[in-house]
Design a protein around this motif. Structure first.
Motif, PDB file in Angstrom:
ATOM      1  N   GLN A 118       0.929  -1.068   0.055  1.00 41.55           N
ATOM      2  CA  GLN A 118      -0.091  -0.134   0.031  1.00 41.55           C
ATOM      3  C   GLN A 118       1.067   1.215   0.080  1.00 41.55           C
ATOM      4  OE1 GLN A 118      -2.656   0.745  -1.020  1.00 41.55           O
ATOM      5  NE2 GLN A 118      -3.817   2.821   0.319  1.00 41.55           N
ATOM      6  N   SER A 119       2.670   1.507  -0.052  1.00 41.20           N
ATOM      7  CA  SER A 119       2.944   2.660   0.112  1.00 41.20           C
ATOM      8  C   SER A 119       4.282   1.920  -0.528  1.00 41.20           C
ATOM      9  CB  SER A 119       2.873   3.148   1.627  1.00 41.20           C
ATOM     10  OG  SER A 119       3.897   2.380   2.691  1.00 41.20           O
ATOM     11  N   SER A 132       3.477   7.645  -2.783  1.00 47.27           N
ATOM     12  CA  SER A 132       2.028   7.882  -3.023  1.00 47.27           C
ATOM     13  C   SER A 132       1.515   6.704  -2.341  1.00 47.27           C
ATOM     14  CB  SER A 132       1.958   8.450  -3.376  1.00 47.27           C
ATOM     15  OG  SER A 132       2.283   8.123  -4.990  1.00 47.27           O
ATOM     16  N   LEU A 133       0.356   7.337  -1.847  1.00 50.14           N
ATOM     17  CA  LEU A 133       0.014   5.363  -1.725  1.00 50.14           C
ATOM     18  C   LEU A 133      -0.586   5.005  -2.599  1.00 50.14           C
ATOM     19  CD1 LEU A 133      -2.237   6.776   1.649  1.00 50.14           C
ATOM     20  CD2 LEU A 133       0.039   5.747   1.594  1.00 50.14           C
ATOM     21  N   GLU A 134      -0.427   3.228  -2.669  1.00 53.45           N
ATOM     22  CA  GLU A 134      -0.644   2.464  -4.031  1.00 53.45           C
ATOM     23  C   GLU A 134      -1.892   2.512  -4.503  1.00 53.45           C
ATOM     24  OE1 GLU A 134       2.251  -0.156  -4.756  1.00 53.45           O
ATOM     25  OE2 GLU A 134       3.212   0.699  -3.950  1.00 53.45           O
ATOM     26  N   ASP A 137      -8.906   3.644  -1.689  1.00 53.85           N
ATOM     27  CA  ASP A 137      -9.622   3.779  -0.435  1.00 53.85           C
ATOM     28  C   ASP A 137     -10.607   1.805  -1.345  1.00 53.85           C
ATOM     29  OD1 ASP A 137     -10.243   2.827   2.273  1.00 53.85           O
ATOM     30  OD2 ASP A 137     -12.823   3.621   1.851  1.00 53.85           O
ATOM     31  N   VAL A 158       3.167  -1.534   4.390  1.00 54.57           N
ATOM     32  CA  VAL A 158       2.555  -0.081   4.502  1.00 54.57           C
ATOM     33  C   VAL A 158       3.096   1.060   5.465  1.00 54.57           C
ATOM     34  CG1 VAL A 158       0.956  -0.065   6.187  1.00 54.57           C
ATOM     35  CG2 VAL A 158       0.656   1.710   4.462  1.00 54.57           C
ATOM     36  N   LYS A 162      -0.841   8.056   7.452  1.00 57.15           N
ATOM     37  CA  LYS A 162      -2.450   8.219   6.619  1.00 57.15           C
ATOM     38  C   LYS A 162      -2.448   6.763   6.053  1.00 57.15           C
ATOM     39  CE  LYS A 162      -4.373  10.430   2.570  1.00 57.15           C
ATOM     40  NZ  LYS A 162      -3.976  11.781   1.975  1.00 57.15           N
ATOM     41  N   GLY A 163      -1.166   6.645   5.615  1.00 58.14           N
ATOM     42  CA  GLY A 163      -1.737   4.960   4.654  1.00 58.14           C
ATOM     43  C   GLY A 163      -1.882   3.517   6.545  1.00 58.14           C
ATOM     44  N   MET A 166      -5.419   4.673   6.717  1.00 62.42           N
ATOM     45  CA  MET A 166      -6.088   3.371   6.002  1.00 62.42           C
ATOM     46  C   MET A 166      -5.917   1.857   5.867  1.00 62.42           C
ATOM     47  SD  MET A 166      -5.582   4.362   1.843  1.00 62.42           S
ATOM     48  CE  MET A 166      -6.799   4.443   0.615  1.00 62.42           C
TER      49      MET A 166
END
Length: 294
Positions: A118-119, A132-134, A137, A158, A162-163, A166
């Protein structure tokens, strides 16, 4: 006895193994896997959980590990978003429709669990950044729900608050790495009973490497990551978060077998006991702790 909940059997600890070695069933690949099993047995590691690779080589290592008396779990490949970090760890997903198709294909191959990236990894040049996140949501929630519907668990790579939040809110079973985590994420992990696999060894080992090593130029920033991460692991442990041992063996300077013991030492420095670490590892791999006491 040790359970290592995060290794990469297709990486060496000295850099990526050549594609030709991992992609095909050759005597060289078998030799590498036999050496891995020997290393882990030497360090009394009883069970391993792999983080995937682009070739699904974990499927080939599994019978070799089990012949050596080592329980081995593999996602075969990790899932990552096209254009982001993860190409050497698995297979790319482009959009929501691709999520469905890739999960259909992967579940037919009978992985032991699903690994989601996810990151990116933490930046050596810009402290605290991981790119950036992958997945969106919606995509992340779909991947995790689909995994759970299939009766499997998720392993989510991750970093950054934030990630991490999430992934927790999307239903991740384990958070892998989790660098630059904050108090809100720790509280959420405790509330939702999410396991954290903090992988202290990669930055710890770079921070302590000899000045002659090429990675020594990153010692200062690595020490900063390591020190901050230890503090957060201690806080999470005191808050009642379940923390499991994962060395990230195969990453740079994280040597198979040896790193499992190093990671145990780092976790104990954060306040965990050997018994806690072993019990938590059994939980992650869904093992009966009593079977090791016979």
């Amino acid at each position: 006895m040790v359970i290592d909940c995060h290794i990469h059997c297709a990486l060496s600890g000295f850099g990526k193994l050549k594609k030709e070695l991992m992609a095909e069933d050759t005597p060289e690949r078998e030799g590498w896997f036999l050496s891995l099993a020997t290393r882990y047995r030497k360090h009394n590691v009883k069970a391993l959980r792999d983080g995937g690779d682009a070739y699904g080589a974990g499927a080939a290592f599994k019978p070799i590990a089990e012949d050596a008396g080592i329980i081995f779990r593999t996602p075969l490949v990790a899932l990552y978003k096209t254009g982001h970090y993860g190409d050497f760890l698995g297979e790319a997903i482009t959009d929501f429709d691709s999520c469905r198709k890739k999960m259909d294909q992967l579940l037919k191959r009978r992985p032991d669990f699903i690994k989601i990236i996810q990151s990116g990894i933490m930046s050596f040049d810009h402290f605290g950044e991981a790119g950036s996140l992958e997945f969106t949501d919606e995509e992340l929630r779909y991947l995790i729900k689909r995994t759970h519907d299939a009766g499997l668990r998720t392993m989510v790579h991750v970093n950054t608050p934030k990630g991490i939040m999430m992934a927790i809110e999307a239903g991740a079973d384990t958070i892998e790495h989790g660098y630059c985590i904050d108090g809100d994420c720790i509280a959420a992990m405790k509330e939702k009973d999410v396991v954290w696999v903090p992988t202290l060894a990669p930055f710890a080992n770079i921070a302590g490497c000899d000045e002659s090593h090429p990675l020594s130029r990153y010692r200062e920033v690595s020490q900063r990551y390591f020190s901050g991460h230890k503090l957060q692991v201690r806080k999470a442990h005191e808050a009642g978060v379940t923390i499991a041992l994962g060395s990230d063996a195969g990453a740079s300077l994280v040597i198979h077998g040896q790193a499992s013991r190093e990671e145990l030492s780092y976790l104990m420095d954060c306040g965990l006991t050997k018994a806690e670490v072993f019990t938590n590892g059994c939980r992650v791999l869904e093992l009966d702790e009593a079977q090791f006491k016979k």
